[in-house]
Design a protein around this motif. Structure first.
Motif, PDB file in Angstrom:
ATOM      1  N   HIS A 113       0.818  -1.212   0.000  1.00  8.12           N
ATOM      2  CA  HIS A 113       0.000   0.000   0.000  1.00  8.12           C
ATOM      3  C   HIS A 113       0.857   1.270   0.000  1.00  8.12           C
ATOM      4  O   HIS A 113       1.996   1.273   0.423  1.00  8.12           O
ATOM      5  CB  HIS A 113      -0.902   0.005   1.233  1.00  8.12           C
ATOM      6  N   GLY A 114       0.235   2.342  -0.486  1.00  9.89           N
ATOM      7  CA  GLY A 114       0.872   3.653  -0.434  1.00  9.89           C
ATOM      8  C   GLY A 114       1.857   3.916  -1.541  1.00  9.89           C
ATOM      9  O   GLY A 114       2.613   4.890  -1.474  1.00  9.89           O
ATOM     10  N   VAL A 115       1.859   3.057  -2.572  1.00  8.24           N
ATOM     11  CA  VAL A 115       2.757   3.238  -3.721  1.00  8.24           C
ATOM     12  C   VAL A 115       1.998   2.908  -4.995  1.00  8.24           C
ATOM     13  O   VAL A 115       1.295   1.896  -5.060  1.00  8.24           O
ATOM     14  CB  VAL A 115       3.999   2.337  -3.629  1.00  8.24           C
ATOM     15  N   LYS A 116       2.174   3.733  -6.007  1.00  8.43           N
ATOM     16  CA  LYS A 116       1.574   3.480  -7.313  1.00  8.43           C
ATOM     17  C   LYS A 116       2.592   3.829  -8.395  1.00  8.43           C
ATOM     18  O   LYS A 116       3.596   4.519  -8.116  1.00  8.43           O
ATOM     19  CB  LYS A 116       0.297   4.301  -7.487  1.00  8.43           C
ATOM     20  N   PRO A 117       2.393   3.359  -9.627  1.00  8.36           N
ATOM     21  CA  PRO A 117       3.323   3.727 -10.704  1.00  8.36           C
ATOM     22  C   PRO A 117       3.471   5.244 -10.817  1.00  8.36           C
ATOM     23  O   PRO A 117       2.490   5.976 -10.741  1.00  8.36           O
ATOM     24  CB  PRO A 117       2.663   3.133 -11.952  1.00  8.36           C
ATOM     25  N   GLY A 118       4.710   5.694 -10.959  1.00  5.30           N
ATOM     26  CA  GLY A 118       5.000   7.126 -11.025  1.00  5.30           C
ATOM     27  C   GLY A 118       5.486   7.698  -9.716  1.00  5.30           C
ATOM     28  O   GLY A 118       6.013   8.813  -9.680  1.00  5.30           O
ATOM     29  N   ASP A 119       5.324   6.929  -8.622  1.00  7.77           N
ATOM     30  CA  ASP A 119       5.782   7.400  -7.315  1.00  7.77           C
ATOM     31  C   ASP A 119       7.289   7.187  -7.156  1.00  7.77           C
ATOM     32  O   ASP A 119       7.888   6.304  -7.779  1.00  7.77           O
ATOM     33  CB  ASP A 119       5.079   6.654  -6.186  1.00  7.77           C
ATOM     34  N   THR A 120       7.873   7.985  -6.301  1.00 10.86           N
ATOM     35  CA  THR A 120       9.255   7.807  -5.858  1.00 10.86           C
ATOM     36  C   THR A 120       9.218   7.177  -4.470  1.00 10.86           C
ATOM     37  O   THR A 120       8.394   7.556  -3.646  1.00 10.86           O
ATOM     38  CB  THR A 120       9.986   9.158  -5.790  1.00 10.86           C
ATOM     39  N   ILE A 121      10.091   6.190  -4.254  1.00  9.41           N
ATOM     40  CA  ILE A 121      10.236   5.642  -2.905  1.00  9.41           C
ATOM     41  C   ILE A 121      11.710   5.640  -2.518  1.00  9.41           C
ATOM     42  O   ILE A 121      12.588   5.525  -3.371  1.00  9.41           O
ATOM     43  CB  ILE A 121       9.662   4.217  -2.763  1.00  9.41           C
ATOM     44  N   GLU A 122      11.967   5.790  -1.235  1.00 12.27           N
ATOM     45  CA  GLU A 122      13.323   5.657  -0.699  1.00 12.27           C
ATOM     46  C   GLU A 122      13.343   4.398   0.163  1.00 12.27           C
ATOM     47  O   GLU A 122      12.554   4.271   1.108  1.00 12.27           O
ATOM     48  CB  GLU A 122      13.706   6.886   0.131  1.00 12.27           C
ATOM     49  N   VAL A 123      14.228   3.466  -0.200  1.00 15.35           N
ATOM     50  CA  VAL A 123      14.310   2.194   0.506  1.00 15.35           C
ATOM     51  C   VAL A 123      15.488   2.222   1.470  1.00 15.35           C
ATOM     52  O   VAL A 123      16.588   2.665   1.117  1.00 15.35           O
ATOM     53  CB  VAL A 123      14.468   1.022  -0.478  1.00 15.35           C
ATOM     54  N   HIS A 124      15.250   1.761   2.696  1.00 15.53           N
ATOM     55  CA  HIS A 124      16.276   1.697   3.737  1.00 15.53           C
ATOM     56  C   HIS A 124      16.538   0.243   4.117  1.00 15.53           C
ATOM     57  O   HIS A 124      15.629  -0.462   4.571  1.00 15.53           O
ATOM     58  CB  HIS A 124      15.827   2.462   4.984  1.00 15.53           C
ATOM     59  N   TRP A 125      17.762  -0.195   3.916  1.00 12.64           N
ATOM     60  CA  TRP A 125      18.229  -1.483   4.423  1.00 12.64           C
ATOM     61  C   TRP A 125      19.000  -1.168   5.706  1.00 12.64           C
ATOM     62  O   TRP A 125      20.124  -0.649   5.659  1.00 12.64           O
ATOM     63  CB  TRP A 125      19.143  -2.174   3.424  1.00 12.64           C
ATOM     64  N   VAL A 126      18.410  -1.470   6.858  1.00 10.81           N
ATOM     65  CA  VAL A 126      18.996  -1.086   8.139  1.00 10.81           C
ATOM     66  C   VAL A 126      19.844  -2.239   8.680  1.00 10.81           C
ATOM     67  O   VAL A 126      19.389  -3.391   8.719  1.00 10.81           O
ATOM     68  CB  VAL A 126      17.906  -0.714   9.166  1.00 10.81           C
ATOM     69  N   HIS A 127      21.070  -1.927   9.081  1.00  5.66           N
ATOM     70  CA  HIS A 127      22.014  -2.923   9.590  1.00  5.66           C
ATOM     71  C   HIS A 127      22.452  -2.559  11.001  1.00  5.66           C
ATOM     72  O   HIS A 127      22.557  -1.382  11.337  1.00  5.66           O
ATOM     73  CB  HIS A 127      23.241  -3.015   8.676  1.00  5.66           C
ATOM     74  N   THR A 128      22.728  -3.586  11.804  1.00  9.70           N
ATOM     75  CA  THR A 128      23.106  -3.388  13.196  1.00  9.70           C
ATOM     76  C   THR A 128      24.278  -4.271  13.590  1.00  9.70           C
ATOM     77  O   THR A 128      24.474  -5.344  13.015  1.00  9.70           O
ATOM     78  CB  THR A 128      21.906  -3.693  14.124  1.00  9.70           C
ATOM     79  N   SER A 129      25.018  -3.814  14.601  1.00  5.72           N
ATOM     80  CA  SER A 129      26.113  -4.616  15.136  1.00  5.72           C
ATOM     81  C   SER A 129      25.620  -5.639  16.148  1.00  5.72           C
ATOM     82  O   SER A 129      26.393  -6.477  16.623  1.00  5.72           O
ATOM     83  CB  SER A 129      27.164  -3.706  15.784  1.00  5.72           C
ATOM     84  N   CYS A 130      24.336  -5.581  16.510  1.00  5.60           N
ATOM     85  CA  CYS A 130      23.768  -6.533  17.477  1.00  5.60           C
ATOM     86  C   CYS A 130      23.568  -7.907  16.843  1.00  5.60           C
ATOM     87  O   CYS A 130      23.341  -8.028  15.632  1.00  5.60           O
ATOM     88  CB  CYS A 130      22.426  -6.032  17.989  1.00  5.60           C
ATOM     89  N   GLU A 131      23.601  -8.924  17.687  1.00  6.31           N
ATOM     90  CA  GLU A 131      23.243 -10.276  17.262  1.00  6.31           C
ATOM     91  C   GLU A 131      21.740 -10.422  17.449  1.00  6.31           C
ATOM     92  O   GLU A 131      21.257 -10.687  18.543  1.00  6.31           O
ATOM     93  CB  GLU A 131      24.006 -11.320  18.077  1.00  6.31           C
ATOM     94  N   ILE A 132      21.011 -10.229  16.373  1.00  6.84           N
ATOM     95  CA  ILE A 132      19.549 -10.205  16.436  1.00  6.84           C
ATOM     96  C   ILE A 132      18.967 -11.027  15.288  1.00  6.84           C
ATOM     97  O   ILE A 132      19.690 -11.508  14.416  1.00  6.84           O
ATOM     98  CB  ILE A 132      19.019  -8.756  16.344  1.00  6.84           C
ATOM     99  N   GLU A 133      17.664 -11.181  15.293  1.00  6.45           N
ATOM    100  CA  GLU A 133      16.938 -11.739  14.161  1.00  6.45           C
ATOM    101  C   GLU A 133      16.202 -10.587  13.482  1.00  6.45           C
ATOM    102  O   GLU A 133      15.567  -9.772  14.158  1.00  6.45           O
ATOM    103  CB  GLU A 133      15.932 -12.797  14.625  1.00  6.45           C
ATOM    104  N   PRO A 134      16.276 -10.480  12.162  1.00  7.89           N
ATOM    105  CA  PRO A 134      15.559  -9.405  11.474  1.00  7.89           C
ATOM    106  C   PRO A 134      14.069  -9.438  11.804  1.00  7.89           C
ATOM    107  O   PRO A 134      13.490 -10.515  12.009  1.00  7.89           O
ATOM    108  CB  PRO A 134      15.797  -9.713   9.990  1.00  7.89           C
ATOM    109  N   GLY A 135      13.456  -8.253  11.888  1.00 10.20           N
ATOM    110  CA  GLY A 135      12.048  -8.215  12.245  1.00 10.20           C
ATOM    111  C   GLY A 135      11.412  -6.873  11.992  1.00 10.20           C
ATOM    112  O   GLY A 135      11.950  -6.025  11.279  1.00 10.20           O
TER     113      GLY A 135
END
Length: 265
Positions: A113-135
């Motif tokens: 939701h919230g995106v249609k053809p012609g829209d601009t989006i900024e994608v964030h791939w967030v990384h951490t030094s913690c030992e975690i499970e992505p969520g």
């Protein structure tokens, strides 16, 4: 008309000085550098220093999410989309898209939701030094045993089109991918210029120049847009993802006060 006395003038002057001081105090004080920013400018006078995070390949991917319209401003995304939660910036090529690229994707449309053809989006791939499970959310990047991690956000701005020959978001998804014991995206975008790396903060519409984020983040922002097939975003949402992402988020307005920006060398 009665003349204004010197004492009245003094009172007015004091009031003006008070109002002026109040205005100056509106910008956050004591916080480290903030984000988003114009990556074409290296201007910044924030003196708060922190150790920059290692390369993304040496950290755990903890979250992937998108913002509709670019939060940052850059060489390839400098068209203003206005202010407010859904403001930000659009890719420069937005006005040159074809009717086919702008057409309704039809079957499967709307899963993301919230995106249609012609829209601009900024994608964030967030990384951490913690030992975690992505969520879900940035809370997945911390843990009780790791409350002060090094954070790094790899960033790409996309122009969303209805075109199966454009980039496929699934090529940059997570889907349980592990490399050297670390959670990693299947790939990060290339071919959109050398990323601009700088110190900043978390983003999102709840923050402003008057309400700053306390978290310290190393940013890596690619300076040019790339076209992304909207159908692949719908697939990412429809098949489910560990991040619980099914919609694109709002933006934090551009930070412009030099005292809230780190210098970019």
């Amino acid at each position: 008309m009665k003349s204004i006395t010197l004492s009245a003038c003094g009172a007015i002057a004091s009031l003006l000085l008070s109002l002026s001081a109040g205005t100056a105090e509106e910008v956050c004080k004591g916080f480290g550098p903030q984000t988003p920013r114009d990556i074409s400018s290296g201007l910044g006078t924030n003196k708060r220093l922190f150790t920059m995070a290692p390369d993304a390949s040496k950290l755990n991917l903890c979250n992937i999410h998108t913002h509709t319209n670019a939060e940052h401003k850059g060489p390839g995304f400098s068209v203003s989309a206005g202010t407010g939660e859904h403001g930000g910036f659009k890719c420069n090529e937005t006005g040159t898209l074809t009717a086919a690229e702008l057409s309704d994707p039809g079957i499967g449309a709307g899963a993301y939701h919230g995106v249609k053809p012609g829209d601009t989006i900024e994608v964030h791939w967030v990384h951490t030094s913690c030992e975690i499970e992505p969520g879900k959310g940035l809370g997945s990047c911390l843990s009780d045993a790791c409350a002060n991690p090094q954070l790094r956000v790899e960033t790409q701005v996309f122009l969303v089109v209805n075109d199966p020959t454009a980039l496929n978001f699934m090529d940059f998804a997570y889907q349980g991918n592990m490399v050297g014991g670390l959670h990693q995206a299947k790939a990060l975008p290339t071919g959109t210029g050398t990323p601009v790396v700088f110190g900043g903060s978390t983003t999102g519409p709840k923050y402003t120049e008057q309400t700053c984020s306390p978290l310290q983040v190393t940013w890596s922002v690619r300076p040019q847009c790339a076209k992304l097939d909207i159908n692949s975003l719908n697939v990412w949402a429809a098949m489910g993802n560990v991040f619980g992402e099914d919609h694109s988020h709002g933006v934090r307005q551009l930070v412009t006060s030099p005292e809230l920006l780190s210098p970019i060398n």
